[in-house]
Design an enzyme around this catalytic site. Structure first.
Site, PDB file in Angstrom:
ATOM      1  N   GLU A   1      -4.625  -7.674  13.975  1.00 22.66           N
ATOM      2  CA  GLU A   1      -5.635  -7.169  13.054  1.00 22.66           C
ATOM      3  C   GLU A   1      -5.451  -7.922  11.749  1.00 22.66           C
ATOM      4  OE1 GLU A   1      -6.061  -2.852  13.278  1.00 22.66           O
ATOM      5  OE2 GLU A   1      -6.403  -2.923  11.128  1.00 22.66           O
TER       6      GLU A   1
ATOM      7  N   ASP B   1      -7.264   2.016   1.134  1.00 25.48           N
ATOM      8  CA  ASP B   1      -5.910   1.494   1.288  1.00 25.48           C
ATOM      9  C   ASP B   1      -4.960   2.033   0.238  1.00 25.48           C
ATOM     10  OD1 ASP B   1      -5.840  -0.396   3.563  1.00 25.48           O
ATOM     11  OD2 ASP B   1      -7.506  -1.304   2.474  1.00 25.48           O
TER      12      ASP B   1
END
Ligand SMILES: Cc1ncc(COP(=O)(O)O)c(C=O)c1O
Lengths: 270, 408
Positions: A49, A60
């Protein structure tokens, strides 16, 4: 069959779980990423990924935010990330690569241009964190036309109707977010994860990857018992961050951790 | 004045649609974890919006705590100085805490309480929304955490202290450009982590649906009052409305009740900073392009890779790279016109209003006063320009003094 689906089927046949490490492209410098991708495959990564850096990574935690900022200090663009995948594909035609990022860089490029370039570069799946299926009609059409797998998140808060909507629109696998929170948070409750996966499996035969909050051998092994794939992001990016002053040590630091995770997953009791 | 509408008989007050879109703008561009909580918020909001007891409590708070209605003031001396249309000021600066921001926070915190939430979070740039949030949280005895970029904390020390006095925890945000947009990111991260207990009070008409519609609805009290007041005082509707646009909440609050009045021209004023041509500004509608940020599609300031770029304005409250999606739509359909005023012009207007009317405006509001003065100068004395004076300028005294080379 897509490279992602093939990967899940192959590992399933041999009774193993899929290990998916995440790194941010261009972190800490653009030169680090390509060799690191190959090294991760050698150390046991089944799917990679690759994070596309964005100025405002709302989903995030601090570790991946900082990675994005380091990459952006080199102006790493979506196009640069696809170039890295293209170069990766010169020697690795088997390992699936998923781009993970936010919608705006893709909006600017245009959905069709993005999907065409991504497919050409050898990208297999795209996870756009801030694009729920409700808003994704045109984008999904562009991905589907290029046979790219749309990867969607399912959260602890997702209702049954939402799980259905998501699984109806996803292919490759679905990604269950193990915690309410941002990437890199801890407090993973595996019993809770298992209960949610059971709910998801009632609605889909797609494989399920689990991520957010997996940081060591123990959490990876426990998640591997209930999931089809284990996604590890912040723990890996942290290894990168610890070596920004000595980038030549990054490959060993990351593969060291991956080796431990691989072993833990492969020896976890089912 | 001729109206600036292209599209004849269309309604301008029927949006957003059920999925939160204003034409191609708005929507819900958030991570999956937030989709269900946003649906819950929308459900609660729609229920209480039509609930007589909720509305009665809100009306009472607006009257007795905020101090509404705010006056509409005919600025005779500014009018004389400008020499053109008559200029009226909607005095949001006279609200409790000194700006329009509290119209929204009193509404959202009632909603939070009715939803059983115990903890309030907010983002702030200039600190005005942070203060307005800390104020209502103190009043209802709720825990309050305000996220603020560390750059803004340096620029707005007074408001930081005000928030702390009010019992709020002010968290410095060190990521990205360390300003309002990063504070919003951080508040969203907190919310996604604490959704069960926490209500996020967004301070402007940005964010994912239902925020742009909900914040607008709480701010339309400005326009509803102004529409009635101007008819009482002048016997008719104004020819033009002017308001500054950061995220766009004071502007949409004034504009919305006039959107169907097709002869009323509408002007939103963005911050041109050092000048639009320098690139150092905060004018996404005038000089940006559509993209996706903070949960909605709207006009943004971004680079060619789709990264959000830093904005520049003397006024911290206008220093935001996006804008409420309804403004993006109003621009595209031509119902409102968006213009920009540079730092220097805003400062001139700040001094000018202070000297001729004895009203010290916020630097944000000074942008509206500056454009209104230009506009009025080209109009006739029997015409009317109505300006939203969104806040008072006490918080900006240090910034202005510094510009003028004076140490206070
Ligand atoms: C006095 C004042 N006016 C205007 C604004 C800009 O916000 P909005 O465009 O949402 O009204 C602010 C923001 O802090 C403000 O304090």
């Amino acid at each position: 069959m897509s490279r992602i689906t093939a990967c899940f089927e192959k590992l399933k046949k041999s009774g193993r779980k899929v290990l998916i490490p995440y790194v941010t492209a261009g972190d800490p410098t653009p030169a680090v990423t390509l060799p690191l991708m190959h090294e991760m495959v050698r150390a046991g990564a089944d799917i990679i990924e690759l994070g596309v850096p964005f100025s405002d990574p709302m989903a995030d935690g601090p570790v991946i935010q900082a990675a994005s900022e380091r990459a952006l200090s080199y102006q790493i663009s979506l196009r640069d990330v696809m170039d890295m995948v293209q170069r990766f594909r010169l020697t690795d035609k088997a390992t699936p690569v998923i781009l993970m990022g936010y919608l705006n860089p893709i909006e600017v490029m245009g959905y069709d241009t993005f999907a065409r370039s991504a497919a050409q570069a050898g990208v297999d799946g795209v996870l756009t964190v801030d694009l729920p299926p409700e808003e994704g009609h045109d984008f999904l059409a562009a991905l589907n036309e290029q046979l790219l797998d749309p990867i969607f998140l399912i959260a602890p808060t997702s209702t049954e109707e939402r799980i259905k909507l998501i699984t109806d629109n996803a292919s490759g696998f679905v990604y269950y977010v193990a915690i309410k929170g941002v990437t890199g948070a801890s407090d993973l409750d595996v019993d809770d994860v298992a209960a949610h996966l059971e709910k998801i499996r009632k609605q889909t035969d797609l494989p399920i990857g689990v991520g957010f909050g997996i940081k060591d051998a123990d959490s990876a092994a426990r998640v591997a018992q209930v999931a089809d794939a284990v996604v590890v992001g912040s723990a890996i990016v942290k290894r990168v961050a610890e070596h920004i002053d000595a980038p030549e040590k990054i490959n060993d630091a990351v593969t060291g951790l991956l080796g431990v995770l691989r072993h833990a997953i492969d020896t976890a009791e089912d | 004045m001729s109206s600036n509408i292209q599209s004849g008989s269309k309604s301008f007050t029927s949006l957003p649609d059920s999925s939160g879109h204003f034409g191609e703008y708005g929507g819900m561009f958030v991570a999956e974890t937030l989709m269900a909580p946003l649906a819950e918020l929308r459900f609660a909001y729609e229920r209480y919006r039509d609930d007589a007891r909720f509305q009665a409590e809100l009306d009472a708070d607006l009257a007795n705590y905020v101090g509404r209605p705010s006056p509409l003031y005919f600025a005779e001396h500014l009018t004389e100085k400008v020499g053109g249309a008559r200029i009226y000021l909607k005095r949001e600066d006279l609200n409790h805490t000194g700006a329009h921001k509290i119209n929204n926070t009193v509404g959202q915190i009632l909603l939070a309480r009715n939803m059983g939430k115990k903890r309030i979070i907010a983002e702030t740039g200039a600190g005005q929304h942070g203060v307005a949030t800390a104020t209502v949280a103190a009043r209802l005895g709720m825990e309050c955490v305000v996220y603020m970029g560390s750059e803004d904390i340096k620029r707005q020390a007074l408001n930081v202290y005000r928030m702390r006095l009010l019992g709020a925890e002010v968290v410095a945000v060190e990521s990205g450009s360390k300003t309002l947009k990063d504070a919003l990111n951080e508040a969203m991260r907190d919310w996604v982590t604490n959704i069960d207990t926490t209500f996020y009070i967004i301070g402007t008409v940005a964010g994912p649906h239902p925020y742009p519609a909900m914040v607008r609805d709480f701010q339309t009290i400005i326009g509803r009052e102004a529409r009635q007041q101007i008819q009482e005082q002048a016997g008719r509707l104004p020819d033009a409305l002017v308001a500054c646009v950061g995220g766009g909440s004071n502007a949409i609050g004034l504009f919305y009740p006039f959107l169907e009045d097709k002869d009323v021209a509408i002007y939103g004023v963005e911050a041109a900073g050092n000048g639009l041509q320098t690139g150092r500004h905060a004018a996404p509608l005038c000089a940006g392009r559509p993209g996706v940020l903070h949960g909605n599609r709207t006009y943004l300031m971004e680079d060619s890779d789709g990264q959000i770029i830093e904005t520049h304005s003397i006024s911290a409250g206008l220093d935001y790279p996006g804008v409420g999606p309804e403004h993006a739509w109003l621009k595209d359909v031509g119902r409102a016109e968006y213009v920009a005023i540079a730092d220097d012009e805003a400062l001139d207007a700040f001094h000018s209003l202070t000297r001729v009317e004895g009203i010290i405006p916020a630097l944000e509001s000074s942008h509206a006063v500056a454009y209104a003065s230009k506009l009025a100068a080209g109009m006739s004395p029997d015409e009317i320009v109505l300006v939203n004076l969104s806040g008072r300028g006490d918080k900006d005294i240090h910034t202005v003094a510094e510009r003028d080379g004076i140490k206070v």
